[in-house]
Each structure stands twice: as structure tokens, then as C-alpha cells.
Design an enzyme around this catalytic site. Structure first.
Site, short mmCIF file in Angstrom:
data_model
loop_
_atom_site.label_atom_id
_atom_site.label_comp_id
_atom_site.label_asym_id
_atom_site.label_seq_id
_atom_site.Cartn_x
_atom_site.Cartn_y
_atom_site.Cartn_z
N GLY A 1 -31.48 -66.62 91.44
CA GLY A 1 -31.55 -67.64 92.49
C GLY A 1 -30.18 -67.91 93.09
N GLY A 2 -29.32 -66.89 93.09
CA GLY A 2 -27.94 -67.09 93.56
C GLY A 2 -27.77 -67.05 95.07
N ARG B 1 -36.21 -63.29 95.07
CA ARG B 1 -37.24 -62.57 95.80
C ARG B 1 -36.80 -62.13 97.19
N ASP C 1 -38.36 -60.52 91.37
CA ASP C 1 -39.22 -61.68 91.11
C ASP C 1 -39.23 -61.86 89.59
N TYR D 1 -35.16 -84.55 83.45
CA TYR D 1 -36.50 -84.90 82.96
C TYR D 1 -37.08 -83.84 82.01
N LYS E 1 -39.32 -76.59 81.94
CA LYS E 1 -37.88 -76.80 81.68
C LYS E 1 -37.65 -77.20 80.23
N PRO F 1 -28.91 -80.93 85.54
CA PRO F 1 -28.35 -81.64 86.70
C PRO F 1 -29.22 -82.84 87.09
N GLY F 2 -28.58 -83.86 87.62
CA GLY F 2 -29.29 -84.91 88.35
C GLY F 2 -29.41 -84.47 89.80
N ILE G 1 -28.89 -83.31 93.37
CA ILE G 1 -27.84 -82.70 94.19
C ILE G 1 -28.54 -82.14 95.42
C1 LIG Z 1 -34.12 -88.16 96.66
C2 LIG Z 1 -34.77 -87.51 95.56
C3 LIG Z 1 -34.98 -86.09 95.85
C4 LIG Z 1 -34.93 -85.19 95.00
C5 LIG Z 1 -34.68 -85.49 93.60
C6 LIG Z 1 -33.72 -84.55 93.10
C7 LIG Z 1 -33.49 -84.31 91.84
C8 LIG Z 1 -34.25 -84.74 90.71
C9 LIG Z 1 -34.47 -83.65 89.72
C10 LIG Z 1 -34.75 -82.38 90.42
C11 LIG Z 1 -35.20 -81.30 89.79
C12 LIG Z 1 -35.40 -80.11 90.55
C13 LIG Z 1 -35.96 -79.06 90.02
C14 LIG Z 1 -36.21 -77.85 90.81
O1 LIG Z 1 -36.68 -76.91 90.28
S1 LIG Z 1 -35.81 -77.82 92.48
C15 LIG Z 1 -36.06 -76.14 93.00
C16 LIG Z 1 -36.96 -76.14 94.11
N1 LIG Z 1 -36.94 -74.81 94.72
C17 LIG Z 1 -38.03 -74.10 94.87
O2 LIG Z 1 -39.13 -74.50 94.54
C18 LIG Z 1 -37.83 -72.76 95.52
C19 LIG Z 1 -38.94 -71.80 95.28
N2 LIG Z 1 -40.24 -72.34 95.62
C20 LIG Z 1 -41.27 -71.62 96.18
O3 LIG Z 1 -41.12 -70.45 96.45
C21 LIG Z 1 -42.59 -72.30 96.40
O4 LIG Z 1 -42.38 -73.65 96.66
C22 LIG Z 1 -43.52 -72.15 95.17
C23 LIG Z 1 -44.87 -72.84 95.49
C24 LIG Z 1 -42.93 -72.77 93.91
C25 LIG Z 1 -43.79 -70.68 94.85
O5 LIG Z 1 -44.13 -69.95 95.99
P1 LIG Z 1 -45.31 -68.83 95.94
O6 LIG Z 1 -45.35 -68.23 97.30
O7 LIG Z 1 -45.15 -67.97 94.80
O8 LIG Z 1 -46.60 -69.70 95.65
P2 LIG Z 1 -47.82 -70.14 96.58
O9 LIG Z 1 -48.74 -68.98 96.67
O10 LIG Z 1 -47.36 -70.78 97.82
O11 LIG Z 1 -48.48 -71.28 95.65
C26 LIG Z 1 -48.91 -70.98 94.34
C27 LIG Z 1 -49.94 -72.03 93.94
O12 LIG Z 1 -49.31 -73.32 93.98
C28 LIG Z 1 -50.04 -74.17 94.89
N3 LIG Z 1 -49.10 -75.04 95.58
C29 LIG Z 1 -48.05 -74.69 96.32
N4 LIG Z 1 -47.43 -75.75 96.82
C30 LIG Z 1 -48.12 -76.83 96.41
C31 LIG Z 1 -47.99 -78.24 96.62
N5 LIG Z 1 -46.99 -78.75 97.35
N6 LIG Z 1 -48.89 -79.05 96.06
C32 LIG Z 1 -49.89 -78.57 95.29
N7 LIG Z 1 -50.08 -77.22 95.04
C33 LIG Z 1 -49.21 -76.39 95.60
C34 LIG Z 1 -50.70 -73.20 95.85
O13 LIG Z 1 -51.79 -73.83 96.52
C35 LIG Z 1 -51.10 -72.08 94.91
O14 LIG Z 1 -52.21 -72.43 94.16
P3 LIG Z 1 -53.70 -71.90 94.60
O15 LIG Z 1 -53.96 -72.47 95.96
O16 LIG Z 1 -53.64 -70.41 94.62
O17 LIG Z 1 -54.60 -72.44 93.55
N1 NDP Z 2 -30.91 -79.67 93.44
C1 NDP Z 2 -31.20 -80.55 92.49
O1 NDP Z 2 -31.13 -81.77 92.68
C2 NDP Z 2 -31.61 -80.09 91.14
C3 NDP Z 2 -31.80 -78.75 90.84
N2 NDP Z 2 -32.13 -78.38 89.57
C4 NDP Z 2 -32.22 -76.98 89.21
O2 NDP Z 2 -31.18 -76.27 89.82
C5 NDP Z 2 -31.57 -74.92 90.06
C6 NDP Z 2 -31.31 -74.56 91.49
O3 NDP Z 2 -32.10 -75.36 92.35
P1 NDP Z 2 -31.69 -75.61 93.87
O4 NDP Z 2 -30.48 -74.83 94.19
O5 NDP Z 2 -31.67 -77.06 94.08
O6 NDP Z 2 -32.96 -75.04 94.64
P2 NDP Z 2 -33.20 -73.68 95.43
O7 NDP Z 2 -34.60 -73.72 95.88
O8 NDP Z 2 -32.13 -73.47 96.43
O9 NDP Z 2 -33.01 -72.57 94.31
C7 NDP Z 2 -34.06 -71.93 93.64
C8 NDP Z 2 -33.79 -70.45 93.68
O10 NDP Z 2 -34.76 -69.81 92.84
C9 NDP Z 2 -35.12 -68.59 93.45
N3 NDP Z 2 -36.47 -68.24 93.00
C10 NDP Z 2 -37.61 -68.97 93.14
N4 NDP Z 2 -38.65 -68.30 92.66
C11 NDP Z 2 -38.17 -67.12 92.18
C12 NDP Z 2 -38.76 -66.00 91.56
N5 NDP Z 2 -40.07 -65.95 91.32
N6 NDP Z 2 -37.94 -64.96 91.20
C13 NDP Z 2 -36.63 -65.00 91.43
N7 NDP Z 2 -36.02 -66.04 92.02
C14 NDP Z 2 -36.77 -67.09 92.39
C15 NDP Z 2 -35.09 -68.87 94.94
O11 NDP Z 2 -34.82 -67.67 95.69
P3 NDP Z 2 -36.00 -66.82 96.41
O12 NDP Z 2 -36.81 -67.76 97.22
O13 NDP Z 2 -35.24 -65.78 97.18
O14 NDP Z 2 -36.78 -66.18 95.29
C16 NDP Z 2 -33.92 -69.84 95.05
O15 NDP Z 2 -32.73 -69.15 95.37
C17 NDP Z 2 -33.04 -74.85 89.65
O16 NDP Z 2 -33.13 -74.38 88.32
C18 NDP Z 2 -33.49 -76.28 89.69
O17 NDP Z 2 -34.56 -76.52 88.84
C19 NDP Z 2 -32.31 -79.29 88.58
C20 NDP Z 2 -32.14 -80.61 88.83
C21 NDP Z 2 -31.76 -81.11 90.12
#
Ligand SMILES: CC/C=C\C/C=C\CC/C=C/C=C/C(=O)SCCNC(=O)CCNC(=O)[C@H](O)C(C)(C)COP(=O)(O)OP(=O)(O)OC[C@H]1O[C@@H](n2cnc3c(N)ncnc32)[C@H](O)[C@@H]1OP(=O)(O)O
Ligand code: NDP
Length: 333
Positions: A64-65, A89, A115, A197, A212, A238-239, A241
């Protein structure tokens, strides 16, 4: 004198008591110190913290770089001399990031499509990496997927998607690299990016919280098991960001940002550069005695959420006079 003070306290207390809502001391309102103002005490620094060249002759894999925090970690490691491989991806995004960082640091950044949910793709990614750079010294499992959703709305595939990316993806990358590193008798630093969390659990992000927490168990377990092979395993929680990936899926309207900042004792969100410095330190030889560590990096948000009485921060000095008088005035139990 005491009677006069108590009399005044009594009148003030009556005013406060007159409204149950106000007696809650406007816990979320504007009474008391406005949170956020203290951020000026805690300015974020953006420069790389470690000495230049700290990662010379090091190879780092960052999943995810291409975006967000992973991009910032890649930029810092590259600036400090590492040859980086970024994997996810979307090849076009990876390539753009790789070119931008390489051109700024002068150090090669390679983009590899992968992936992490697919163990065969992970194995091919590691093959590609071995051909490009050899096995890595630093592995950062940062890739993740997440979205807020009431748990009763989650489909099985939604659950599987998040847990596959976060837990299985981290396990596939870690096991594939671990096996090859062990075979080659090469040590390495593994770092997983989780969340605060992972420890507490959290509603509305249940697949992410569960996965997680699994990642943390995986890393703590391997810290114990694979130290004998020269491998260190650490975790950063992380919190909040700001990144597009996280905020667009966790707070799509922006409605929760102010409340989030208000509860953070340092009065602000973290920055990608700050966590990149921490990740670089943990992954560096300066941290060679660090293994099995779970580092919370959240401006104090976790303890702020946890303490039952922390909302009393909103009580003003005048209100404290009233409360204190009421408490002191209580006789017996
Ligand atoms: C101010 C406060 C704000 C923020 C707080 C901040 C910090 C607090 C702590 C934070 C923690 C953060 C943790 C993180 O991990 S953040 C990283 C976020 N980044 C990503 O998610 C990037 C990658 N994401 C994706 O590619 C997509 O979002 C997804 C859905 C994860 C994967 O994509 P993919 O194409 O593989 O999947 P889909 O085919 O679209 O969906 C699969 C499946 O999921 C269902 N789906 C998708 N989205 C939703 C939704 N929003 N609600 C409910 N269900 C959802 C989708 O319908 C599919 O299911 P089926 O329909 O097939 O049953
Ligand atoms: N930002 C925040 O406040 C917080 C973030 N985190 C954690 O920090 C990390 C980075 O998040 P952040 O930078 O905010 O979010 P981003 O969405 O920018 O980063 C997520 C990365 O994961 C990659 N990724 C997602 N699905 C796949 C997959 N199936 N295979 C390979 N790569 C994948 C995405 O790239 P691509 O779509 O090209 O696959 C993307 O670069 C995560 O682990 C998140 O849980 C935790 C707490 C707070």
C-alpha cells in the site's frame, strides 16, 4: 464569610441544577477550554528524523505504498537511502508515486502490482522483488481496506473483503517473506500498521477491528517465534491522520472531524510525515532491540476516550467552585 461563600455557591448550584442538560456541564459544548487550541504546543515536524544514510544498502517493501501513510513511509525511507518496493493493486498509482519519490530522493523505488488477498500473487510479487533487489531488510505491512457500516448491514463478502485484505493479506506477505528469509538466513524488520481500536474493538468498523486485532496477535506471536532467525516484529497503532483513503471511507461527510479533534489531547490530527518518522525508526538498526512492541501513536486519543471522567475537562473554573463546594458540603454517606 464561609456562610457567604456557601450561600453564593448554593445560588450558583441552584442555577446549574435548574437544567439537567446544563448540569451535564455542557460536556460537549463550548464551556471550558476549547480543545484544539492546545495544538500550538504540539507542532508537527516534517523533516526526516534519522541521520541521512540510515537505510543505505537496505531494501524495504511497503505494501500500500502508493498512497497515504504508505507513500509517506516510502518517501522517508527512500530519503534515508533505502531502495524501496511498493506493492498494491493499482499499478498506475504505484508507478506515479515511485517516479515522484525517486526523482526527489535519487534512490530507486520499484512499483510491483500485487493483491495481497491472493497468496499466488504475493508469491509472484516476492519473485519479482528478488529479481529486482533481492530479499528485503524491511517489510511494512500497511495495505488495508475499511469502511464504516452498521454490522447488521454487512454481507458475508463485505466481511471477507476487509478481513482478507487486512489479516490474510498481512499473513500471506509475512509468511512468504519469512520463509524465504529464513531459507536465506537473512534477518529483517517486520512492521504492521494497525489502529488504536485493534485493542478496544469498535462498533461500525467490526471487520477491520477484528482483522487488525488478528494482525496484532500474528505479529506478537512471530516476535516470540522468529527472533531466532533474526526477525523483529513490531506494531504501530495510528490515531487519525488525514488521508483520502481513510477519511473518505470513515467520515465521508466530514461531520465527525471536529469531534475527533476535540477529544485528542494534543488538539490536532497526526501527519503522514510524523508516522513515517516513527516507522523509519522502528524499522532501522537504531531499534534493533525493539521487538514485540505495540506503539500507540495517536496524540493521546485512546486514553482520552477511555477515562470515565475525562469529559470533566469541559468544566469551567467557576463551575469547579460550585462542584467543590457541593462536594465539601456533603456530610456522611
Ligand atoms: C474524522 C474521523 C475520520 C476518520 C477517523 C480516522 C481514524 C480512526 C482510525 C482509522 C482507522 C483506519 C483504518 C483503515 O484501514 S483506513 C484505510 C482505508 N483505505 C481503504 O479502504 C483503501 C482500499 N479500499 C477499497 O479498495 C474498497 O473500499 C474496499 C471495499 C475495501 C475493497 O474494494 P473491492 O473492490 O475489493 O470490494 P467491492 O467489490 O467494492 O466490495 C466488496 C464487498 O464489500 C461491500 N461493500 C463495499 N463498500 C461497502 C460499504 N461502504 N458498506 C457496506 N458494504 C460495502 C460490497 O457491497 C461487497 O459486498 P457484496 O455486495 O459483494 O456482498
Ligand atoms: N489514516 C488514518 O487515520 C489511519 C490509518 N490506519 C492504517 O494505516 C494504513 C494506511 O492507511 P491510509 O494511508 O490511511 O489509507 P490508504 O487507503 O491510502 O492506504 C491503503 C492502501 O492499501 C492498498 N490496498 C488496499 N487493498 C489492497 C489489496 N487487496 N492488495 C494490496 N494493496 C491493497 C491500497 O492500494 P491499492 O488501492 O492500489 O490496492 C492503498 O494504497 C492502513 O493499514 C490503515 O488501516 C490506521 C489508523 C488510522
Amino acid at each position: 464569610m464561609a456562610a457567604r461563600v456557601l450561600g453564593r455557591a448554593g445560588r450558583l448550584a441552584a442555577v446549574v441544577r435548574s437544567s439537567a442538560v446544563r448540569l451535564q456541564l455542557r460536556l460537549h459544548g463550548s464551556a471550558g477550554l476549547r480543545f484544539g487550541s492546545q495544538a500550538s504546543f504540539f507542532p508537527p515536524l516534517g523533516d526526516a528524523m534519522l541521520p541521512s544514510g540510515s537505510f543505505n544498502n537496505h531494501v524495504a517493501l511497503i505494501t500500500g505504498g502508493g498512497t497515504g501513510l504508505g507513500r509517506a513511509m516510502t518517501a522517508t525511507l527512500s530519503q534515508l537511502g533505502a531502495q524501496c518496493i511498493i506493492a498494491s493493486r493499482k499499478l498506475d498509482i504505484l508507478q506515479r508515486t515511485a517516479e515522484e519519490i525517486s526523482s526527489q530522493t535519487g534512490n530507486k523505488v520499484h512499483a510491483v502490482q500485487c493483491d495481497v488477498r491472493d497468496p499466488q500473487a504475493v508469491s509472484q510479487c516476492v519473485d519479482q522483488m528478488e529479481a529486482l533487489t533481492g530479499l528485503p531488510d524491511v517489510i511494512i505491512n500497511n495495505a488495508a481496506g475499511n469502511f464504516v457500516c452498521p454490522s447488521e448491514r454487512l454481507s458475508p463478502n463485505a466481511w471477507k473483503t476487509i478481513t482478507d485484505i487486512v489479516l490474510n493479506g498481512t499473513a500471506f506477505v509475512t509468511l512468504e517473506l519469512g520463509k524465504r528469509l529464513i531459507q536465506n538466513q537473512k534477518g529483517a524488520s517486520f512492521l504492521a500498521i494497525t489502529t488504536i481500536y485493534a485493542e478496544s474493538g469498535s462498533g461500525f468498523v467490526v471487520p477491520s477491528a477484528s482483522a487488525k486485532a488478528g494482525v496484532e496477535a500474528l505479529y506478537k506471536s512471530l516476535a516470540a517465534e522468529w527472533g531466532r532467525y533474526g526477525h523483529r516484529f513490531n506494531i504501530i497503532q495510528p490515531g487519525p491522520i488525514r488521508t483520502k483513503g481513510a477519511f473518505s471511507r470513515l467520515d465521508p461527510t466530514g461531520a465527525f472531524e471536529k469531534a475527533t479533534i476535540d477529544r485528542i489531547p494534543t488538539g490536532r490530527l497526526g501527519t503522514p510525515a510524523e508516522i513515517a518518522n516513527l516507522a523509519a525508526y522502528v524499522s532501522s538498526n537504531y531499534a534493533s532491540w525493539m521487538s514485540g512492541a505495540v506503539i500507540r501513536f495517536d496524540g493521546g486519543e485512546y486514553v482520552s476516550l477511555a477515562g470515565e471522567f475525562n469529559e470533566l475537562r469541559s468544566v469551567t473554573p467557576d463551575q469547579w467552585k460550585i462542584l467543590e463546594a457541593m462536594i465539601r458540603n456533603t456530610k456522611g454517606s
